[in-house]
Design a protein around this motif. Structure first.
Motif, PDB file in Angstrom:
ATOM      1  N   GLU A  78      77.848  47.537   9.673  1.00 16.37           N
ATOM      2  CA  GLU A  78      76.816  48.053  10.801  1.00 16.37           C
ATOM      3  C   GLU A  78      76.251  49.762  10.895  1.00 16.37           C
ATOM      4  O   GLU A  78      74.972  49.915  11.421  1.00 16.37           O
ATOM      5  N   GLU A  79      77.085  50.360   9.776  1.00 14.04           N
ATOM      6  CA  GLU A  79      76.262  51.692   9.089  1.00 14.04           C
ATOM      7  C   GLU A  79      74.862  51.838   8.933  1.00 14.04           C
ATOM      8  O   GLU A  79      74.150  52.445   8.885  1.00 14.04           O
ATOM      9  N   TYR A  80      74.591  50.619   8.625  1.00 13.40           N
ATOM     10  CA  TYR A  80      73.310  50.402   7.637  1.00 13.40           C
ATOM     11  C   TYR A  80      72.412  49.612   8.709  1.00 13.40           C
ATOM     12  O   TYR A  80      71.580  50.069   8.671  1.00 13.40           O
ATOM     13  N   ARG A  81      72.749  48.085   9.213  1.00 14.67           N
ATOM     14  CA  ARG A  81      71.289  46.958   9.936  1.00 14.67           C
ATOM     15  C   ARG A  81      71.504  48.271  11.388  1.00 14.67           C
ATOM     16  O   ARG A  81      70.390  47.119  11.481  1.00 14.67           O
ATOM     17  N   GLY A  82      71.795  49.402  11.818  1.00 14.46           N
ATOM     18  CA  GLY A  82      71.848  49.272  13.064  1.00 14.46           C
ATOM     19  C   GLY A  82      71.900  48.353  13.824  1.00 14.46           C
ATOM     20  O   GLY A  82      72.398  47.554  14.114  1.00 14.46           O
ATOM     21  N   THR A  83      70.544  49.075  15.325  1.00  7.65           N
ATOM     22  CA  THR A  83      71.244  47.665  16.519  1.00  7.65           C
ATOM     23  C   THR A  83      69.982  46.465  16.962  1.00  7.65           C
ATOM     24  O   THR A  83      70.602  45.609  17.230  1.00  7.65           O
ATOM     25  N   PHE A  84      68.773  46.720  15.864  1.00  8.11           N
ATOM     26  CA  PHE A  84      67.963  45.779  16.465  1.00  8.11           C
ATOM     27  C   PHE A  84      68.220  44.205  15.461  1.00  8.11           C
ATOM     28  O   PHE A  84      69.165  44.154  14.365  1.00  8.11           O
ATOM     29  N   ARG A  85      67.487  43.089  16.175  1.00  8.89           N
ATOM     30  CA  ARG A  85      67.777  42.079  15.198  1.00  8.89           C
ATOM     31  C   ARG A  85      66.726  41.122  14.961  1.00  8.89           C
ATOM     32  O   ARG A  85      65.253  41.732  15.559  1.00  8.89           O
ATOM     33  N   PRO A  86      66.428  40.847  13.747  1.00 11.91           N
ATOM     34  CA  PRO A  86      65.438  40.348  12.872  1.00 11.91           C
ATOM     35  C   PRO A  86      64.986  38.819  13.907  1.00 11.91           C
ATOM     36  O   PRO A  86      66.008  37.981  14.240  1.00 11.91           O
ATOM     37  N   VAL A  87      64.164  38.041  14.257  1.00 18.80           N
ATOM     38  CA  VAL A  87      63.750  36.920  15.202  1.00 18.80           C
ATOM     39  C   VAL A  87      62.032  36.586  14.254  1.00 18.80           C
ATOM     40  O   VAL A  87      61.584  36.742  13.196  1.00 18.80           O
ATOM     41  N   ASP A  88      62.401  34.938  14.152  1.00 21.27           N
ATOM     42  CA  ASP A  88      61.225  34.494  14.037  1.00 21.27           C
ATOM     43  C   ASP A  88      60.070  35.161  14.003  1.00 21.27           C
ATOM     44  O   ASP A  88      60.158  35.376  15.042  1.00 21.27           O
ATOM     45  N   THR A  89      59.414  34.674  12.912  1.00 21.82           N
ATOM     46  CA  THR A  89      57.985  34.117  13.565  1.00 21.82           C
ATOM     47  C   THR A  89      56.701  33.075  13.666  1.00 21.82           C
ATOM     48  O   THR A  89      57.341  32.294  13.250  1.00 21.82           O
ATOM     49  N   SER A  90      55.195  33.589  13.463  1.00 21.73           N
ATOM     50  CA  SER A  90      54.332  32.370  13.100  1.00 21.73           C
ATOM     51  C   SER A  90      54.336  32.233  12.036  1.00 21.73           C
ATOM     52  O   SER A  90      53.381  31.300  11.692  1.00 21.73           O
ATOM     53  N   ALA A  91      54.606  32.652  11.306  1.00 26.58           N
ATOM     54  CA  ALA A  91      55.246  32.477   9.384  1.00 26.58           C
ATOM     55  C   ALA A  91      56.290  31.956   9.460  1.00 26.58           C
ATOM     56  O   ALA A  91      56.963  33.366   9.163  1.00 26.58           O
ATOM     57  N   PRO A  92      56.893  30.615   8.736  1.00 26.67           N
ATOM     58  CA  PRO A  92      58.003  30.528   8.572  1.00 26.67           C
ATOM     59  C   PRO A  92      58.632  31.163   7.186  1.00 26.67           C
ATOM     60  O   PRO A  92      57.792  31.625   6.323  1.00 26.67           O
ATOM     61  N   GLY A  93      59.844  31.316   7.773  1.00 29.76           N
ATOM     62  CA  GLY A  93      60.274  32.610   6.709  1.00 29.76           C
ATOM     63  C   GLY A  93      60.376  34.001   6.550  1.00 29.76           C
ATOM     64  O   GLY A  93      60.683  34.199   5.950  1.00 29.76           O
ATOM     65  N   VAL A  94      59.403  33.702   7.200  1.00 35.08           N
ATOM     66  CA  VAL A  94      58.557  36.019   7.721  1.00 35.08           C
ATOM     67  C   VAL A  94      59.202  36.018   9.258  1.00 35.08           C
ATOM     68  O   VAL A  94      59.501  35.956   9.969  1.00 35.08           O
ATOM     69  N   ARG A  95      60.563  36.776   8.941  1.00 37.24           N
ATOM     70  CA  ARG A  95      61.217  37.164   9.780  1.00 37.24           C
ATOM     71  C   ARG A  95      61.019  38.876  10.218  1.00 37.24           C
ATOM     72  O   ARG A  95      61.069  39.313   9.414  1.00 37.24           O
TER      73      ARG A  95
END
Length: 450
Positions: free
Chosen positions: A49-66
């Motif tokens: 947690e002390e690295y990743r922070g509070t934001f989440r990655p999400v899927d995009t219009s490019a498969p595999g690119v978050r």
């Protein structure tokens, strides 16, 4: 060049054969201060947690690119993007802004003067030229506009100027022309000496130029110094801008339909990206957009107003910086695509460094201050258009986004990639005194991207 004991060239996979791109123009968007790669394009949701922070990655219009959840507009355009995640300075920088500007704008590692002077190191006439100036040199002169334009401000002025923005040893003939814009009046860009005063017409300006030319010819007999030649070059550029109706038309954002301006959004950075599109549409080879900071953020983020988020990193990104970037940049990519210009326009998003993956900058209250310090060891770069294959990721970082892992690259690789995209193979030049030299020996173009 070595990187953690290994030769960098051996860590980059050999490039497959690819069709040769020949981009007509390039737009570089510079996120001044150093954008946080771990909170935007290279998120690590499984890190502590002390690295990743509070934001989440999400899927995009490019498969595999978050990408970050707070980049919803860009997520819909990710199929145009190539995300280079393994860029680092490989211990050749100083950890501060001036060296980061110089290295990433020129593709040349900072010399010992940067290590000695840090942010007191000003531009030198013997510096390596910026990518923009190299393109300006290698492309035929535009009939009405400069070959390289920077907006909405000269980075670092008026207190001091960041090195790396200039033509330096190539001579001022190839310096970008700087165009000023303000947050208060984002549609009104001020080109130096563009507006004719009083009843001075273009025809009368021509007469005055003839008179001034005769006076200057006499002065040249007395003083043929480099400074005088530089002054004459600036003078000629000013006259060219003053006398060209096409120049004035290119900067008229009010000529854009309201629906287009609304698509980009309001504000100086949105207007700058829209103006960049107009300028490449008019045939300008290289346009640089240096992010215009907001003074309010200086207090909120300990950032100088830009992306240098030493404090309050997450709120400043979520509420201010990411929304102000996300909408206009996504609009720029879509606008270029819809106009059939993306294939011929290389778009680059970069900055002088990344941010420290471990949260807590001691200069802003440590962990409680929720900031991220400088981190030149690792950052990400976005590329689109100009023959770049969209919807891909190049390179990886370690589990905490601290250091490049697979396919580590350095700024010289990015510079070479820009030149490759624009069909520039001949990297020979002459300096201000007419002596030949090579513009770049290190690095190679990332042809895998195309």
């Amino acid at each position: 060049m070595s990187y953690f004991g290994c030769d960098l060239a051996t860590r980059v996979l050999a490039a497959p054969a690819a069709a040769r791109p020949t981009a007509r123009s390039a737009i570089m968007i510079w996120l001044s201060g150093g954008a946080s790669h771990i909170d935007t394009w290279d998120m690590k949701p499984d890190a502590p947690e002390e690295y990743r922070g509070t934001f989440r990655p999400v899927d995009t219009s490019a498969p595999g690119v978050r990408l970050c959840e707070h980049l919803p507009h860009l997520g819909k355009q990710a199929h145009h993007l190539a995300v280079v995640r393994s860029l680092g300075d490989h211990r050749r920088g100083t950890g501060d802004h001036h060296a980061g500007y110089y290295y990433n704008l020129t593709g040349h590692a900072p010399d010992r003067t940067f290590h000695q002077l840090l942010n007191a190191r000003t531009p030198y006439p013997t510096d390596w030229p910026s990518m923009a100036s190299v393109v300006a040199l290698k492309r035929p002169p535009h009939p009405h506009l400069p070959n390289a334009i920077t907006l909405p401000h000269k980075e670092g002025a008026p207190e001091y100027t960041r090195p790396g923005q200039f033509a330096a040893r190539l001579g001022v003939e190839y310096d970008p022309v700087f165009v000023d814009g303000t947050r208060e009046r984002p549609l009104d860009f001020a080109v130096p000496a563009l507006s004719l005063g009083g009843d001075l017409t273009a025809e009368r300006l021509g007469d005055r130029r003839s008179l001034l030319g005769a006076i200057d010819a006499a002065h040249r007999f007395a003083d043929d110094s480099a400074a005088n030649r530089d002054y004459t070059t600036y003078q000629r550029k000013a006259f060219t801008l003053l006398s060209s109706r096409q120049t004035k038309a290119a900067f008229d954002l009010r000529a854009e339909p309201e629906r287009v301006r609304e698509k980009y959004g309001r504000g100086i950075n949105a207007a700058s990206m829209l103006l960049a599109r107009r300028l490449v549409e008019a045939g300008v080879p290289f346009v640089s957009v240096f992010w215009k900071g907001d003074k309010e953020l200086d207090t909120l983020c300990k950032s100088g107003g830009g992306w240098d988020t030493h404090g309050n990193n997450f709120n400043c990104l979520k509420d201010r910086l990411l929304p102000e970037f996300d909408r206009p940049f996504a609009a720029l990519l879509d606008d270029l695509h819809q106009r059939g210009m993306l294939a011929s326009t290389l778009v680059l998003v970069t900055s002088e460094m990344g941010r420290m993956p471990k949260i807590g900058d001691r200069r802003s209250g440590g962990v409680a201050g929720a900031g991220r310090d400088h981190w030149p060891a690792c950052q990400s770069v976005l590329l689109a258009g100009g023959g770049v294959r969209g919807g891909q990721v190049f390179g990886t970082t370690d589990k905490r986004a601290e250091y490049p892992d697979q396919n580590p690259v350095a700024p010289e690789h990015i510079a070479r990639t820009v030149f490759h995209a624009m069909g520039i193979d001949d990297l020979s030049a002459t300096d201000r005194e007419g002596r030949p030299f090579g513009l770049m020996d290190d690095g190679r173009p990332l042809t895998e991207l195309f």
